[in-house]
Scaffold this active site. Structure first.
Site, mmCIF file in Angstrom:
data_model
loop_
_atom_site.group_PDB
_atom_site.id
_atom_site.type_symbol
_atom_site.label_atom_id
_atom_site.label_comp_id
_atom_site.label_asym_id
_atom_site.label_seq_id
_atom_site.Cartn_x
_atom_site.Cartn_y
_atom_site.Cartn_z
ATOM 1 N N ARG A 1 4.106 10.755 -1.790
ATOM 2 C CA ARG A 1 3.930 10.753 -0.588
ATOM 3 C C ARG A 1 5.574 10.865 0.458
ATOM 4 O O ARG A 1 6.784 10.434 -0.704
ATOM 5 C CB ARG A 1 3.519 9.269 0.091
ATOM 6 C CG ARG A 1 4.884 8.110 -0.453
ATOM 7 C CD ARG A 1 3.767 6.808 -0.143
ATOM 8 N NE ARG A 1 4.057 6.632 1.237
ATOM 9 C CZ ARG A 1 4.623 5.850 2.338
ATOM 10 N NH1 ARG A 1 5.070 4.469 1.368
ATOM 11 N NH2 ARG A 1 4.041 5.270 3.126
ATOM 12 N N TYR B 1 11.025 8.792 1.056
ATOM 13 C CA TYR B 1 11.192 8.405 0.693
ATOM 14 C C TYR B 1 11.812 9.011 -1.420
ATOM 15 O O TYR B 1 11.404 8.052 -1.669
ATOM 16 C CB TYR B 1 9.369 7.417 -0.069
ATOM 17 C CG TYR B 1 8.937 7.113 0.930
ATOM 18 C CD1 TYR B 1 9.171 5.686 1.661
ATOM 19 C CD2 TYR B 1 8.118 7.315 1.737
ATOM 20 C CE1 TYR B 1 9.160 4.698 2.674
ATOM 21 C CE2 TYR B 1 7.687 6.748 3.116
ATOM 22 C CZ TYR B 1 8.009 5.346 3.003
ATOM 23 O OH TYR B 1 7.364 4.896 4.268
ATOM 24 N N PRO C 1 0.642 -1.370 0.212
ATOM 25 C CA PRO C 1 0.020 0.077 0.265
ATOM 26 C C PRO C 1 1.088 1.570 0.060
ATOM 27 O O PRO C 1 1.641 1.919 1.104
ATOM 28 C CB PRO C 1 -0.789 -0.118 1.556
ATOM 29 C CG PRO C 1 0.135 -1.468 1.957
ATOM 30 C CD PRO C 1 0.253 -2.493 1.102
#
Ligand code: DQA
Length: 142
Positions: A17, A22, A9
């Site tokens: 995000r 990330y 997910p």
């Protein structure tokens, strides 16, 4: 060599995000990088992403019936919660490498548990997108 890369997910939101965690490269960038690498190495690679636990279980089972040689999995948040994914990986009993883009050992307490870790040969974390390539290389060489 037939390898399945499974992403859990919110990994479809890479680039959008939490870029400070990330990075700014997108999920499409990740897929393109892996596809190029596989082409070069003549690996039969399939990449799958889902936000749904049951769909991830279905895909792990499919790896068995479609005779994949190994699985690279980033279960994302389900890493820390999912006995179902652990059981699925144990059921198919295929060589599997767990990947995390971030170094989860340096993050919140709730990220310190990994259920899938009990069913994988190796865990690679904190190496960014490169970690997926390292995981595939591990499957090729072991
Ligand atoms: C992640 C780490 C998980 O804790 C988180 O829930 C993710 C991504 C990683 O790749 O660093 O969604 O698996």
């Amino acid at each position: 060599m037939k390898i399945l890369v499974i992403n859990g997910p919110n990994l479809n939101m890479l680039g959008i995000r939490e870029p400070e965690v990330y990075g700014t490269d997108t999920y499409l960038d990740l897929c393109n990088m892996l596809t190029d690498y596989a082409k070069n190495k003549k690996i039969d690679l399939e990449i799958y992403q889902s936000n749904h636990e049951g769909s991830l279980v279905d895909k792990i089972q499919e790896a068995y019936f479609k005779r994949f040689d190994g699985i690279v999995i980033n279960p994302a948040a389900y890493t820390h919660t999912s006995v179902a994914l652990l059981d699925a990986l144990k059921s198919v009993n295929l060589p599997c490498v767990e990947v995390h883009i971030s170094d989860v050992t340096k993050r919140e307490d709730f990220r310190q548990t990994s259920y899938v870790r009990m069913a994988v040969k190796k865990t690679i974390m904190g190496h960014g997108f490169k970690g997926y390539i390292e995981a595939i290389e591990y499957l090729l060489n072991n």
